[in-house]
Enzyme design. Structure first.
Site, PDB file in Angstrom:
ATOM      1  N   CYS B  14     -16.495 -37.206  45.214  1.00 31.26           N
ATOM      2  CA  CYS B  14     -15.821 -36.340  46.160  1.00 31.26           C
ATOM      3  C   CYS B  14     -14.757 -37.165  46.914  1.00 31.26           C
ATOM      4  O   CYS B  14     -15.055 -38.278  47.299  1.00 31.26           O
ATOM      5  CB  CYS B  14     -16.884 -35.827  47.140  1.00 31.26           C
ATOM      6  SG  CYS B  14     -16.287 -34.631  48.269  1.00 31.26           S
ATOM      7  N   PRO B  15     -13.540 -36.697  47.105  1.00 27.90           N
ATOM      8  CA  PRO B  15     -13.035 -35.331  46.892  1.00 27.90           C
ATOM      9  C   PRO B  15     -12.365 -35.106  45.532  1.00 27.90           C
ATOM     10  O   PRO B  15     -11.798 -34.031  45.314  1.00 27.90           O
ATOM     11  CB  PRO B  15     -11.972 -35.219  47.987  1.00 27.90           C
ATOM     12  CG  PRO B  15     -11.379 -36.599  48.055  1.00 27.90           C
ATOM     13  CD  PRO B  15     -12.522 -37.541  47.754  1.00 27.90           C
TER      14      PRO B  15
END
Lengths: 375, 75
Positions: B14-15
């Site tokens: 993530c992201p």
């Protein structure tokens, strides 16, 4: 402008000092609603990172200029991205190093008291998840109660104090967090004690912790006195340490009481819970200082960072100890209960030794607040 | 399911799975289906929430040998 990492320890210190802190939490809304960093001086803005991919201009005027700003996400990656974007817009911000995972795992050791003959009692506050564990140190020996899976923290602390870990206890089979007991016993060679009534299905060796068992720490007078106190689980056991401190496990908290349903037997265990709180605990000395295995809200922390209260004060102020009517009590602890802790069934199986998830999976299983209480 | 394109976001933290998904979706036409493979566990709730806020539809998701698969239709 610079982007600085802020550690879970630094955030904890700000909370304990009641400092002002503005948190920009960039996790999705459900995750934020479910569980967040709490503190008296904290204000929040929750905007998911995926709504900020095209830029942060739109939120700039929602960020205060007179407070520290901390960007928070699940693991840190997204918070660094957003912090960098804010920095490019000229804002000075920090991000939470390791994200909510690190927050969930951080343990703050706080001294509760000096005991007999130079002994010491410490409370390890797992501030992100509301779990409390304990270490008794006496004469170069240490005992640990309700250890979390971050076992290195206890080992290092004991070493630093020049103490050898000789006893490890769990007050009950935990359902909200992974016990570090077995791992810690393997690391240190200490005896791992479990209440046998909670350990029917465990797959490893343990020392059975029976009612009225007395275990000494060091060769001084510090004793850990086991007191069978079922209700949260059928094996739940409390400890009286040095005749002054009542470790109440998940039976009695500061502003709530234990829930009887996490092993699926709420109706069966209501009477046990009632008997423990309204009879067994009533027979104990009023002056005992209660040290529970959890806190539910940050308001339960004392100014010195401990979570503790005198037993007679709890009998006066804790709603769960003041329900005369048994039927009303039964209803309160079996109906309209809060949601169960995340992955609580897997956590119980893990604590019984039945499954062996990876470290990463263990972290995922423990996400969120503990939810062991009813109020 | 007939995927217009497959995005391999395995191993990305993530992201990045969402950053890449957003980029790919830009290239597609309304009604096209993007199939996404990811290993980051957080991708599941984030993709669902992102799709909703972006007007896309998450048609299906499944987990296979620790790989999360998503089928996302551009709205």
């Amino acid at each position: 402008m610079t982007v600085n990492p802020m550690t879970a320890q630094e955030v904890t210190e700000k909370i304990l000092n009641n400092d002002q802190l503005f948190i920009l939490d960039v996790r999705n809304e459900d995750a934020f609603q479910d569980w967040k960093i709490e503190g008296k001086g904290i204000t929040y803005l929750n905007i998911p990172y995926f709504d900020l991919l095209d830029g942060v201009e739109e939120i700039l005027d929602q960020l205060p200029s007179d407070q520290d700003i901390l960007v928070v996400c699940a693991k840190e990656g997204s918070s660094i991205m957003v912090a960098d974007m804010l920095s490019e817009e000229g804002r000075d911000v920090s991000y939470l190093q390791g994200g909510m995972k690190a927050w969930s795992e951080y343990l703050q050791p706080v001294k509760v008291a000096d005991l007999n003959d130079g002994g010491e009692l410490y409370q390890f506050v797992r501030i992100g998840k509301g779990c409390l564990s304990y270490m008794v140190i006496s004469n170069s020996e240490a005992a640990i109660i309700d250890a979390t899976r971050m076992t290195d923290a206890y080992v290092a602390f004991a070493e630093n104090k020049g103490a050898k870990v000789v006893h490890i206890f769990d007050t009950h089979l935990h359902a909200d967090h992974i016990s570090g007991g077995r791992k810690l016993a393997a690391q240190t060679g200490a005896t791992y004690w479990l209440p046998p009534k909670d350990a029917d299905e465990v797959t490893f060796d343990y020392a059975p912790l029976e009612d009225q068992e007395i275990v000494k720490v060091g060769d001084t007078k510090i004793t850990i006195h086991a007191l069978y106190s079922p209700g949260h689980t059928i094996g739940s056991t409390s400890f009286v340490i040095d005749e002054q401190y009542l470790l109440s496990g998940d039976i009695l908290f500061i502003d709530s009481i234990g829930r009887p349903d996490l092993a699926g037997k709420a109706e069966d265990w209501v009477q046990d819970l009632r008997d423990t709180l309204y009879t067994r605990y009533k027979e104990l000395s009023d002056e005992l200082i209660v040290l529970p295995a959890h806190f539910m809200t940050i308001d339960e922390l004392n100014d010195d960072g401990t979570v503790s209260e005198r037993l007679d004060t709890l009998f006066k102020n804790n709603h769960g100890l003041n329900i005369e009517n048994e039927e009303e009590f039964r209803k309160m602890v079996t109906e309209n209960l809060p949601p169960q802790p995340n992955a609580y069934q897997e956590i119980r199986e893990m604590n019984m030794g039945k499954i062996n998830p990876s470290d990463e999976d263990q972290r995922e299983m423990e996400i969120g607040p503990n939810r062991c209480a009813v109020r | 399911m007939n995927s217009t394109k497959v995005l391999d976001a395995k191993g990305l933290a993530c992201p990045m799975p969402i950053v890449k998904t957003k980029k790919e979706m830009k290239e597609l036409e309304t009604g096209d289906i993007l199939e996404i493979h990811a290993t980051d566990k957080g991708a599941k709730s984030d993709l669902a929430a992102w799709a909703k806020s972006g007007g896309h539809e998450l048609l299906k998701d499944e987990e296979e040998d620790d790989v999360l698969k998503f089928w996302l239709q551009k709205g």
